[in-house]
Design a protein around this motif. Structure first.
Motif, PDB file in Angstrom:
ATOM      1  N   UNK A 196      37.558  11.931 105.000  1.00 11.52           N
ATOM      2  CA  UNK A 196      37.754  12.811 103.845  1.00 11.52           C
ATOM      3  C   UNK A 196      38.826  12.298 102.891  1.00 11.52           C
ATOM      4  N   UNK A 197      39.462  11.188 103.235  1.00 13.20           N
ATOM      5  CA  UNK A 197      40.535  10.677 102.398  1.00 13.20           C
ATOM      6  C   UNK A 197      41.812  11.477 102.496  1.00 13.20           C
ATOM      7  N   UNK A 198      41.987  12.247 103.576  1.00  9.78           N
ATOM      8  CA  UNK A 198      43.201  13.042 103.769  1.00  9.78           C
ATOM      9  C   UNK A 198      44.248  12.199 104.489  1.00  9.78           C
ATOM     10  N   UNK A 199      45.435  12.139 103.928  1.00  7.10           N
ATOM     11  CA  UNK A 199      46.577  11.458 104.537  1.00  7.10           C
ATOM     12  C   UNK A 199      47.810  12.175 104.028  1.00  7.10           C
ATOM     13  N   UNK A 200      48.347  13.096 104.834  1.00  6.35           N
ATOM     14  CA  UNK A 200      49.348  14.026 104.321  1.00  6.35           C
ATOM     15  C   UNK A 200      50.474  14.263 105.309  1.00  6.35           C
ATOM     16  N   UNK A 201      51.675  14.529 104.791  1.00  2.00           N
ATOM     17  CA  UNK A 201      52.776  14.926 105.666  1.00  2.00           C
ATOM     18  C   UNK A 201      52.541  16.320 106.229  1.00  2.00           C
ATOM     19  N   UNK A 202      53.098  16.558 107.396  1.00  2.00           N
ATOM     20  CA  UNK A 202      52.991  17.857 108.057  1.00  2.00           C
ATOM     21  C   UNK A 202      54.383  18.449 108.219  1.00  2.00           C
ATOM     22  N   UNK A 203      54.521  19.719 107.879  1.00  2.00           N
ATOM     23  CA  UNK A 203      55.807  20.399 108.024  1.00  2.00           C
ATOM     24  C   UNK A 203      55.604  21.665 108.858  1.00  2.00           C
ATOM     25  N   UNK A 204      56.593  22.018 109.688  1.00  2.00           N
ATOM     26  CA  UNK A 204      56.463  23.251 110.466  1.00  2.00           C
ATOM     27  C   UNK A 204      56.612  24.472 109.572  1.00  2.00           C
ATOM     28  N   UNK A 205      55.832  25.494 109.854  1.00  2.00           N
ATOM     29  CA  UNK A 205      55.901  26.748 109.125  1.00  2.00           C
ATOM     30  C   UNK A 205      55.986  27.901 110.114  1.00  2.00           C
ATOM     31  N   UNK A 206      56.575  28.990 109.657  1.00  2.00           N
ATOM     32  CA  UNK A 206      56.668  30.185 110.475  1.00  2.00           C
ATOM     33  C   UNK A 206      55.736  31.260 109.951  1.00  2.00           C
ATOM     34  N   UNK A 207      56.211  32.502 109.991  1.00  2.00           N
ATOM     35  CA  UNK A 207      55.424  33.634 109.530  1.00  2.00           C
ATOM     36  C   UNK A 207      56.032  34.209 108.263  1.00  2.00           C
ATOM     37  N   UNK A 208      55.179  34.725 107.385  1.00  2.00           N
ATOM     38  CA  UNK A 208      55.694  35.359 106.183  1.00  2.00           C
ATOM     39  C   UNK A 208      55.976  36.839 106.445  1.00  2.00           C
ATOM     40  N   UNK A 209      56.351  37.572 105.414  1.00  2.00           N
ATOM     41  CA  UNK A 209      56.744  38.971 105.577  1.00  2.00           C
ATOM     42  C   UNK A 209      55.588  39.861 106.010  1.00  2.00           C
ATOM     43  N   UNK A 210      54.354  39.382 105.826  1.00  2.00           N
ATOM     44  CA  UNK A 210      53.193  40.159 106.237  1.00  2.00           C
ATOM     45  C   UNK A 210      52.731  39.796 107.646  1.00  2.00           C
ATOM     46  N   UNK A 211      53.434  38.857 108.291  1.00  2.00           N
ATOM     47  CA  UNK A 211      53.077  38.466 109.643  1.00  2.00           C
ATOM     48  C   UNK A 211      51.998  37.409 109.726  1.00  2.00           C
ATOM     49  N   UNK A 212      51.700  36.735 108.611  1.00  2.00           N
ATOM     50  CA  UNK A 212      50.716  35.652 108.605  1.00  2.00           C
ATOM     51  C   UNK A 212      51.433  34.315 108.536  1.00  2.00           C
ATOM     52  N   UNK A 213      50.739  33.235 108.893  1.00  2.00           N
ATOM     53  CA  UNK A 213      51.342  31.913 108.800  1.00  2.00           C
ATOM     54  C   UNK A 213      51.709  31.633 107.355  1.00  2.00           C
ATOM     55  N   UNK A 214      52.928  31.176 107.157  1.00  2.00           N
ATOM     56  CA  UNK A 214      53.446  30.870 105.828  1.00  2.00           C
ATOM     57  C   UNK A 214      53.054  29.433 105.485  1.00  2.00           C
ATOM     58  N   UNK A 215      52.099  29.230 104.577  1.00  2.00           N
ATOM     59  CA  UNK A 215      51.666  27.868 104.248  1.00  2.00           C
ATOM     60  C   UNK A 215      52.717  27.136 103.423  1.00  2.00           C
ATOM     61  N   UNK A 216      52.547  25.848 103.198  1.00  2.00           N
ATOM     62  CA  UNK A 216      53.490  25.130 102.338  1.00  2.00           C
ATOM     63  C   UNK A 216      53.536  25.761 100.947  1.00  2.00           C
ATOM     64  N   UNK A 217      54.636  25.624 100.230  1.00  2.00           N
ATOM     65  CA  UNK A 217      54.731  26.191  98.884  1.00  2.00           C
ATOM     66  C   UNK A 217      53.661  25.619  97.968  1.00  2.00           C
ATOM     67  N   UNK A 218      53.310  26.386  96.930  1.00  2.00           N
ATOM     68  CA  UNK A 218      52.328  25.911  95.958  1.00  2.00           C
ATOM     69  C   UNK A 218      52.809  24.629  95.277  1.00  2.00           C
ATOM     70  N   UNK A 219      54.126  24.448  95.222  1.00  2.00           N
ATOM     71  CA  UNK A 219      54.682  23.237  94.614  1.00  2.00           C
ATOM     72  C   UNK A 219      54.445  22.008  95.485  1.00  2.00           C
TER      73      UNK A 219
END
Length: 218
Positions: free
Chosen positions: A79-102
């Motif tokens: 798929x041409x994917x080659x990306x850094x991975x960062x650990x994320x926790x949970x957001x205020x709604x209790x869902x996984x907090x994805x990387x920032x839109x930036x």
């Protein structure tokens, strides 16, 4: 999708019933913010929607799980994917907090869960697009069984996974246990997750999730 402003690794670890409830709230679409104008990002009908596992597909045997080590980078060569991975926790709604839109070309890993290569299912999440361009997992729905996923870990080792299933889960048919639970006990597995279906401007969210499942083979 949440704004992703909380620090990496924040939130609480939940188990059992609470774990399932957590993932009922995991939707990697717009979430009323600034993502998703590119329209349809994946097959849109059914929970396997033109993907899944072809009948009789020959896949390699699983190998024994590795020692648990955090991920640093993920590649999906087909798929041409080659990306850094960062650990994320949970957001205020209790869902996984994805990387920032930036950081649309960064993949988030649920750092309180399984480490890739260890027994269980490690969870990777990524944006499908932004207001102006595709993001890291835009082509995820094109993954096919047999494709390789390479996870470089922080000790320098590379865990090789093989895709065995690609599914699209509409909101109303989302099953947290089916999506995120290990497919086979004791096996090291990986989930790559992003938005799917179409973008609903009224709700600011996509209508489904694309879930690519893979298992450790090398």
């Amino acid at each position: 999708m949440s704004s992703g402003t909380r620090p990496a690794g924040t939130g609480r670890l939940v188990t059992g019933t609470a774990w399932a409830l957590l993932f009922l709230g995991l939707w990697l679409g717009g979430g009323g913010t600034d993502e998703g104008p590119l329209g349809s990002s994946a097959p849109t009908t059914g929970d396997i929607a033109a993907v899944g596992r072809p009948p009789g597909a020959e896949l390699p045997p699983a190998r024994a799980p590795l020692a648990p080590v955090a991920p640093r980078r993920v590649e999906v060569p087909s798929l041409g994917v080659d990306a850094p991975v960062v650990p994320r926790g949970l957001d205020s709604a209790g869902a996984i907090d994805p990387p920032p839109f930036e950081e649309p070309d960064t993949v988030g890993w649920f750092g309180s869960g399984t480490k890739p290569g260890a027994a269980g299912a490690a969870l990777f999440v990524g944006h499908v697009d932004t207001e102006t361009r595709p993001a890291v997992f835009y082509g995820l729905s094109a993954a096919r069984p047999g494709a390789k996923v390479l996870v470089t870990r922080t000790d320098g080792s590379v865990a090789e996974f093989t895709v065995d299933d690609v599914q699209v889960f509409p909101r109303e048919e989302f099953d947290a246990t089916k999506v995120y639970g290990p497919r086979e006990p004791g096996r090291a597995e990986l989930r790559l997750i992003t938005c799917g279906g179409t973008f609903d401007r009224a709700t600011g969210a996509y209508t489904a999730n694309v879930v690519v499942s893979a298992y450790l083979t090398g």
